[in-house]
Design an enzyme around this catalytic site. Structure first.
Site, PDB file in Angstrom:
ATOM      1  N   TRP A  45       0.960  -1.238   0.110  1.00 52.26           N
ATOM      2  CA  TRP A  45      -0.146  -0.060  -0.145  1.00 52.26           C
ATOM      3  C   TRP A  45       0.756   1.299  -0.189  1.00 52.26           C
ATOM      4  CZ3 TRP A  45      -2.935  -3.311  -1.665  1.00 52.26           C
ATOM      5  CH2 TRP A  45      -3.726  -4.302  -0.927  1.00 52.26           C
ATOM      6  N   ASN A  52      -7.309  -0.907  -4.735  1.00 54.00           N
ATOM      7  CA  ASN A  52      -7.099  -2.391  -4.484  1.00 54.00           C
ATOM      8  C   ASN A  52      -8.905  -2.651  -4.433  1.00 54.00           C
ATOM      9  OD1 ASN A  52      -6.648  -4.898  -3.269  1.00 54.00           O
ATOM     10  ND2 ASN A  52      -7.410  -4.263  -1.398  1.00 54.00           N
ATOM     11  N   GLU A  53      -9.137  -3.654  -5.179  1.00 45.96           N
ATOM     12  CA  GLU A  53     -10.193  -4.520  -5.455  1.00 45.96           C
ATOM     13  C   GLU A  53     -11.535  -3.399  -5.763  1.00 45.96           C
ATOM     14  OE1 GLU A  53      -9.183  -8.622  -3.070  1.00 45.96           O
ATOM     15  OE2 GLU A  53     -10.604  -7.390  -2.255  1.00 45.96           O
ATOM     16  N   TYR A  80      -9.924 -16.130  -4.760  1.00 45.02           N
ATOM     17  CA  TYR A  80     -10.425 -16.472  -3.403  1.00 45.02           C
ATOM     18  C   TYR A  80     -11.448 -17.334  -3.332  1.00 45.02           C
ATOM     19  CZ  TYR A  80      -7.003 -12.964  -1.626  1.00 45.02           C
ATOM     20  OH  TYR A  80      -5.967 -12.451  -1.379  1.00 45.02           O
ATOM     21  N   GLU A 130      -3.270 -11.467  -6.132  1.00 49.48           N
ATOM     22  CA  GLU A 130      -3.798 -11.824  -5.003  1.00 49.48           C
ATOM     23  C   GLU A 130      -4.235 -13.245  -5.237  1.00 49.48           C
ATOM     24  OE1 GLU A 130      -6.112  -9.712  -2.127  1.00 49.48           O
ATOM     25  OE2 GLU A 130      -5.277  -7.860  -2.644  1.00 49.48           O
ATOM     26  N   TRP A 182      -0.753 -14.018  -1.569  1.00 47.85           N
ATOM     27  CA  TRP A 182      -1.296 -13.171  -0.430  1.00 47.85           C
ATOM     28  C   TRP A 182      -1.402 -14.084   0.748  1.00 47.85           C
ATOM     29  CZ3 TRP A 182      -3.099  -8.174   0.100  1.00 47.85           C
ATOM     30  CH2 TRP A 182      -3.726  -7.721   1.270  1.00 47.85           C
TER      31      TRP A 182
END
Length: 414
Positions: free
Chosen positions: A71, A186-187, A267, A307, A349
């Protein structure tokens, strides 16, 4: 295999570029092998924890990991970088300077993300809070993408980071090849507009804006990879029906001017079922292959699986399954790489040093406690190192093939 970073020549430390569906450095193919460690700047802001940054970089480099995503934001919260719009804590900025300089020391390139979709580290909700405090009539966090004032706040942050002169190296961020790429968010999700038009407009504006300040570095969006309304035939690959309703549109998003490569997250334990099963591995392979095909057929760009992981908190979790998941990702990337395809790399991740248990979300990989995973990463690193080391296009086995990618196809032991 343990890697000695002295073997990396400084004259090779140049900007990463793209050439159609591959990354290149110094005109030669470059394959991404990396990890996520999001908290580096925050830990570097305190001298008592700064050593954790060096520790994780040292451990990553020792197993051949060469790219870290982290980040470059912390908005309005604990150890905030940006305390309020365009107001920065210089000590925290110096901490980010340290992260960048330390990454170069270990020959690790950084993907720097510029804001979060989620409320961790402030992100989109914090920008909306700032807008409300300034008197704006805002009713949804997704107005981050559409309100001109909030867009201006984000642009000001981008400008501050890209034009930052590193106090450790005296190199301006936008001129530093240590930075692999800028990630817009991010996302990002915009459920307020499932058509995808609102988020698409934001991506189009911000990608061009970043390029206007920094034409040297690559830019990527940071999306999870969900298919949207523009590609209904691809929706079959989404993990669930909700994925089509979050305002992202993988192919359309990545056809935007200024976007250089694609990002995808994986994920299965969040999207399909928290309970561990072989279905997670099957989904992972299908999900990856679909996006590699998109990158080749529709986008003409590399794709990174930025990720991926599995939580130790999931029912049925064990380290063998984690290794199986990592192996699935690595194998799918290599299958593409051997063919000269768009599968350009992956980022675990997430990697942690010892003593950070309080920040573990269940996905942390501590190499010192995970010998089988360490060996798995090292083996994958050695395979990709062969690709990356063939800069002279000579085959280590005496083959007459001039193209390294063609050569490696003939060595299935890789």
């Amino acid at each position: 295999m343990i890697y000695d970073m002295k073997d990396v020549e400084d004259d090779g430390w140049q900007m990463v570029e793209t050439k159609w569906n591959q990354f290149i450095v110094n005109g030669q193919p470059y394959y991404v092998n990396g990890f996520n460690t999001y908290w580096l700047m925050v830990m570097a802001a305190d001298q008592s924890t700064r050593g954790k940054v060096s520790e994780v970089f040292q451990q990553a480099s020792s197993v051949g990991l060469t790219v870290c995503r982290t980040w470059a934001f912390n908005d309005g919260q604990w150890r905030a970088l940006q305390k309020s719009p365009s107001v920065y804590d210089e000590e925290v900025f110096k901490a980010l300077d340290f992260v960048v300089s330390e990454a170069k020391k270990y020959k690790i390139r950084l993907i720097l993300c510029l804001v979060n979709n989620w409320d961790a580290y402030g992100g989109k909700p914090q920008y909306v809070k700032w807008g409300k405090a300034a008197g704006l009539n805002l009713t949804s966090d997704d107005e981050f993408f559409s309100h001109p004032t909030l867009r201006s706040y984000y642009k000001a942050h981008v400008k501050a980071v890209l034009n930052r002169v590193n106090t450790s190296t005296n190199i301006t961020y936008k001129d530093d090849p240590t930075i692999f790429a800028w990630e817009l968010m991010n996302e990002p999700r915009c459920t307020l507009d499932p058509s995808g038009d609102t988020l698409q407009s934001w991506i189009a504006e911000m990608a061009v804006y970043v390029k206007s300040l920094d034409a040297k570095h690559l830019v990527e969006i940071g999306v999870e990879g969900f298919y949207g309304p523009s590609a209904p035939a691809r929706a079959q690959f989404n993990p669930n029906s909700f994925a089509t309703q979050v305002g992202t549109d993988f192919i359309r998003n990545h056809q935007t001017l200024g976007v250089d490569f694609a990002s995808v997250h994986i994920y299965a334990d969040s999207w399909i079922s928290q309970t561990i099963s072989d279905a997670h591995l099957q989904f992972t392979t299908t999900w990856m292959e679909a996006h590699i095909e998109d990158a080749e057929k529709y986008l003409g760009m590399p794709v990174i699986f930025a990720e991926f992981g599995v939580s130790s908190k999931d029912p049925g979790y064990n380290s063998s399954f984690r290794d199986a998941l990592i192996s699935t990702v690595y194998k799918t990337v290599l299958n593409s790489t051997k063919k000269g395809g768009s599968g350009a790399g992956s980022l675990l991740w997430q990697l942690f040093p010892e003593g950070m248990d309080n920040m573990d979300d269940g996905y942390a990989i501590v190499l010192a406690k995970s010998p089988s995973t360490l060996n798995l990463i090292s083996l994958h690193s050695s395979k990709l190192a062969i690709f990356n080391s063939m800069c002279s296009w000579k085959c280590h086995w005496g083959c007459k093939k001039k193209n390294a990618l063609e050569t490696i196809i003939y060595h299935d032991d890789l």
